[in-house]
Design a protein around this motif. Structure first.
Motif, mmCIF file in Angstrom:
data_model
loop_
_atom_site.group_PDB
_atom_site.id
_atom_site.type_symbol
_atom_site.label_atom_id
_atom_site.label_comp_id
_atom_site.label_asym_id
_atom_site.label_seq_id
_atom_site.Cartn_x
_atom_site.Cartn_y
_atom_site.Cartn_z
ATOM 1 N N GLY A 276 -2.430 -2.844 4.798
ATOM 2 C CA GLY A 276 -2.928 -1.527 4.381
ATOM 3 C C GLY A 276 -2.599 -0.484 5.427
ATOM 4 O O GLY A 276 -2.426 -0.789 6.606
ATOM 5 N N ASP B 237 0.839 -1.202 0.000
ATOM 6 C CA ASP B 237 0.000 0.000 0.000
ATOM 7 C C ASP B 237 0.868 1.243 0.000
ATOM 8 O O ASP B 237 2.023 1.212 0.438
ATOM 9 C CB ASP B 237 -0.905 0.001 1.248
ATOM 10 C CG ASP B 237 -2.176 0.834 1.034
ATOM 11 O OD1 ASP B 237 -2.313 1.441 -0.040
ATOM 12 O OD2 ASP B 237 -3.011 0.864 1.949
ATOM 13 N N ARG C 76 -0.462 -0.906 -5.883
ATOM 14 C CA ARG C 76 -1.264 0.261 -5.515
ATOM 15 C C ARG C 76 -0.693 1.487 -6.207
ATOM 16 O O ARG C 76 0.487 1.510 -6.575
ATOM 17 C CB ARG C 76 -1.232 0.498 -3.995
ATOM 18 C CG ARG C 76 -2.158 -0.434 -3.221
ATOM 19 C CD ARG C 76 -3.600 0.065 -3.270
ATOM 20 N NE ARG C 76 -4.500 -0.723 -2.470
ATOM 21 C CZ ARG C 76 -5.394 -1.588 -2.953
ATOM 22 N NH1 ARG C 76 -5.453 -1.810 -4.245
ATOM 23 N NH2 ARG C 76 -6.213 -2.229 -2.152
ATOM 24 N N ALA D 28 -8.014 -4.397 4.773
ATOM 25 C CA ALA D 28 -8.160 -3.040 4.234
ATOM 26 C C ALA D 28 -8.534 -2.111 5.366
ATOM 27 O O ALA D 28 -9.129 -2.529 6.365
ATOM 28 C CB ALA D 28 -9.240 -3.015 3.151
ATOM 29 N N CYS E 200 -10.040 -2.577 -6.448
ATOM 30 C CA CYS E 200 -9.932 -1.169 -6.090
ATOM 31 C C CYS E 200 -11.226 -0.433 -6.451
ATOM 32 O O CYS E 200 -11.956 -0.839 -7.355
ATOM 33 C CB CYS E 200 -8.750 -0.521 -6.800
ATOM 34 S SG CYS E 200 -8.625 -0.947 -8.533
ATOM 35 N N SER F 277 -11.055 -5.785 -0.168
ATOM 36 C CA SER F 277 -9.786 -5.384 -0.773
ATOM 37 C C SER F 277 -9.547 -3.874 -0.739
ATOM 38 O O SER F 277 -8.409 -3.440 -0.812
ATOM 39 C CB SER F 277 -9.708 -5.880 -2.214
ATOM 40 O OG SER F 277 -10.850 -5.475 -2.927
ATOM 41 N N CYS F 278 -10.607 -3.077 -0.635
ATOM 42 C CA CYS F 278 -10.413 -1.624 -0.688
ATOM 43 C C CYS F 278 -11.595 -0.926 -0.021
ATOM 44 O O CYS F 278 -12.739 -1.363 -0.176
ATOM 45 C CB CYS F 278 -10.284 -1.179 -2.150
ATOM 46 S SG CYS F 278 -9.885 0.552 -2.354
ATOM 47 N N ARG G 94 -13.195 3.084 0.657
ATOM 48 C CA ARG G 94 -13.098 4.534 0.465
ATOM 49 C C ARG G 94 -14.283 5.184 1.176
ATOM 50 O O ARG G 94 -15.412 4.700 1.100
ATOM 51 C CB ARG G 94 -13.129 4.906 -1.027
ATOM 52 C CG ARG G 94 -11.898 4.463 -1.817
ATOM 53 C CD ARG G 94 -10.675 5.273 -1.457
ATOM 54 N NE ARG G 94 -9.453 4.736 -2.055
ATOM 55 C CZ ARG G 94 -8.855 5.264 -3.125
ATOM 56 N NH1 ARG G 94 -9.347 6.325 -3.717
ATOM 57 N NH2 ARG G 94 -7.753 4.724 -3.592
#
Length: 620
Positions: free
Chosen positions: A379, A337, A592, A422, A507, A465-466, A468
């Motif tokens: 992460g 990351d 990343r 994550a 992502c 996995s991600c 936001r």
């Protein structure tokens, strides 16, 4: 189809600003150029030429796979490098012109791997040693750029040769050594033959790791896996002496260098650097370095020299006081990351395997290293106020560190069952959102002294996995390898919307106006989705081969960047959905990628431990 110009036609190239990386596992891979101003070392498929004083970098790119060995001619005019390749395929040796920094010739005969290379003292010949699947030694003419002759490197009843060194005075003699074999070769140019002579070591059976030749060819020295040094006479082909008798070098003698003033510099697999002399080989001076030593290279006569280790450290050591200075370092495992702190591009943090490192962007210097031994960090994220680095670890813990000192601030124990995969933070610094290997998404309340689990959201069937978070902290999106992306309401703590696709999502990004998200993953498609009802708006073909693992979007939302297993960094126009710039430079899978705040740089990290900084192509 005919009237459409191929999109590659208008694609510009991204400008590579800097590379942080050094593959320390290549034996004698770090070299100081005879001009005493440059270091040359491999990183993945690339060879870096770095100015010692100004840190200016040049790149030699031409190998299709990882560089396995490197040699520089005595005059400094030529560089030769060999690579590994897949079983049964030809492995290339590339001859480079150092001054022009360009490829002169590709020499391909060996299969599988090039084990070692050496130049003759007057730049007439290059000798190459094939890997275990090839087992041959070939002499090349540098002027004609063609093979003169070849021969099996070792006899039938002994192991493979892994090291080669040329005579320091004669262009017709070289030495190969390996598992139970030490041979002195004579080149017979008129008949285009090379003649070997087996060296006698009596009762001693040794596996040679490293080799060094005295300046006047009187002796050569062999470092072995046993941890002792053999001194051989190339004229009589007999063993002169061997040592040390007691206190052998731990984990073998992995690097050896003869000095003009007499004596040897020896590096061991345990990271011990020693100056010693024959016949006792007792340490006269010694220092302990980090990581097994793979290269020792002299600057000039050896008043100063450079040492490269397996942990990708490059040290400068002056001979007189025998003190080391760390001049370059980087990750030696896959980087998982990268993240910038909020609103500043001056520094960034990366994590790989057991360590988190904070880097100064413009000078590529490592400012801080946080190590948790035997764990893997998946992460990281900076808290918005910049007072802590939150990190996700495979032992199921969330750890927070102070970014200036690296002090451990708090640990959330057993945050997830199968490791934390994550992590993200909210901009009010009051919450941390984590995803686990079992697919749970957990919301944590972070107080001054306390960390409390607010809610566990169980929807995903496979690892997250991600993550936001929306700017107003009222919702977040999580991508998972079960083929779903879920948009969560962080106020009511439940699911708002679910996106399904036949892919393992790697992502996800919010468009800055936050009515759309873009996702990508193993199906190589970049998809735009409506946040409101989860419908797909458009799909783009993201790459021709391999998964897309990283994605980031600018603050204005005009452009976004992607990187993946095709090793390319791509800059996209968000509205047009077309690639505008491509960056070639990585030699491992890109894991990343981030655009720096203020749109100055793009930083991408890859599975070979490299960190590449690109110039952002648009002025904001």
């Amino acid at each position: 189809m005919d009237n459409k110009i191929s999109p590659e036609a208008q694609v510009a190239e991204l400008e590579l600003d800097a590379v942080i990386g050094f593959n320390g596992h290549v034996p004698t891979g770090l070299k100081c150029h005879p001009d005493q101003e440059h270091l040359i070392f491999p990183l993945g498929c690339t060879i870096l030429i770095q100015a010692i004083n100004t840190q200016e970098q040049n790149f030699l790119q031409g190998h299709g796979n990882n560089v396995s060995c490197l040699a520089i001619s005595r005059s400094g005019r030529y560089i030769a490098s060999g690579q590994v390749t897949f079983m049964g395929f030809k492995a290339d040796i590339i001859l480079w012109d150092y001054k022009k920094r360009e490829l002169l010739a590709r020499l391909s005969l060996h299969k599988g791997k090039i084990e070692a290379l050496a130049f003759s003292p007057n730049d007439l010949y290059l000798v190459s040693l094939g890997g275990p699947d090839d087992g041959s030694v070939v002499v090349w003419s540098i002027a004609k750029r063609d093979a003169i002759c070849g021969s099996p490197a070792a006899g039938l009843n002994v192991g493979n040769a892994t090291n080669v060194i040329f005579s320091r005075c004669r262009d017709e003699m070289f030495v190969t050594a390996g598992n139970g074999t030490i041979r002195v070769w004579e080149l017979d140019l008129p008949n285009r033959k090379i003649w070997p002579t087996e060296c006698q070591t009596g009762q001693m059976k040794r596996i040679v790791m490293s080799i060094g030749m005295a300046d006047d060819d009187s002796f050569f020295y062999l470092g072995t896996t046993t941890g002792d040094i053999l001194k051989m006479n190339p004229r009589t082909k007999l063993l002169t002496d061997a040592g040390p008798a007691k206190d052998k070098f731990s984990l073998g003698v992995s690097a050896i260098r003869c000095l003009k003033m007499g004596g040897l510099l020896v590096g061991s697999g345990a990271g011990l650097l020693v100056f010693c002399k024959s016949p006792s080989y007792k340490p006269i001076k010694k220092i302990q370095l980090q990581g097994g030593i793979t290269s020792i290279t002299l600057r000039g006569e050896g008043h100063q020299f450079f040492v490269g280790t397996e942990e990708s450290h490059i040290y400068r050591v002056s001979f007189t006081d025998f003190k080391e200075t760390l001049i370059a370092t980087c990750h030696f495992e896959a980087v998982e990351d990268i993240v910038f702190p909020f609103g500043t591009a001056e520094l960034f943090a990366t994590c790989a395997k057991k360590d988190i490192r904070v880097w100064h962007t413009s000078s590529n210097r490592e400012l801080l290293r946080i190590t948790v031994p035997n764990m893997t960090c998946h992460g990281i994220d900076f808290m918005r106020d910049g007072k802590s680095i939150i990190s996700a670890w495979n032992d199921g813990k969330i750890r927070a560190f102070a970014p200036e000192t690296g002090r451990l601030m708090y640990v959330i124990n057993s945050a997830h069952r199968i490791g934390v995969t994550a992590i993200a933070t909210t901009s009010d610094c009051k919450r941390v959102i984590s995803g686990g290997g079992e697919g749970e998404v957990r919301v944590w309340q972070i107080g001054c002294q306390t960390q409390k689990l607010e809610e566990a959201l169980k929807e995903h069937k496979s690892s997250v996995s991600c993550i936001r978070v929306k700017r107003n902290n009222e919702e977040c999106v999580t991508a998972s390898t079960d083929g779903t992306c879920i948009i969560w309401d962080l106020v009511r703590l439940r699911r708002n919307q679910m996106i399904l696709a036949n892919t393992l999502f790697q992502c996800v990004c919010y468009h800055p106006e936050e009515f759309q998200i873009i996702t990508s993953g193993t199906d190589r498609k970049i998809a735009y989705w409506e946040v409101f009802d989860g419908t797909v708006i458009r799909e783009l073909e993201g790459s021709l081969s391999g998964s897309i693992n990283g994605m980031d979007i600018t603050q204005e939302g005009v452009h976004f960047v992607t990187g993946g297993n095709d090793h390319l960094v791509k800059v996209w126009d968000y509205n047009e959905g077309e690639v505008t710039h491509v960056g070639v430079g990585h030699s491992g899978n890109i894991t990343r990628i981030r655009i720096s705040p203020g749109n100055q740089y793009i930083v991408s990290v890859s599975a070979d431990g490299a960190i590449l900084r690109w110039k952002y192509p648009y002025t904001s």
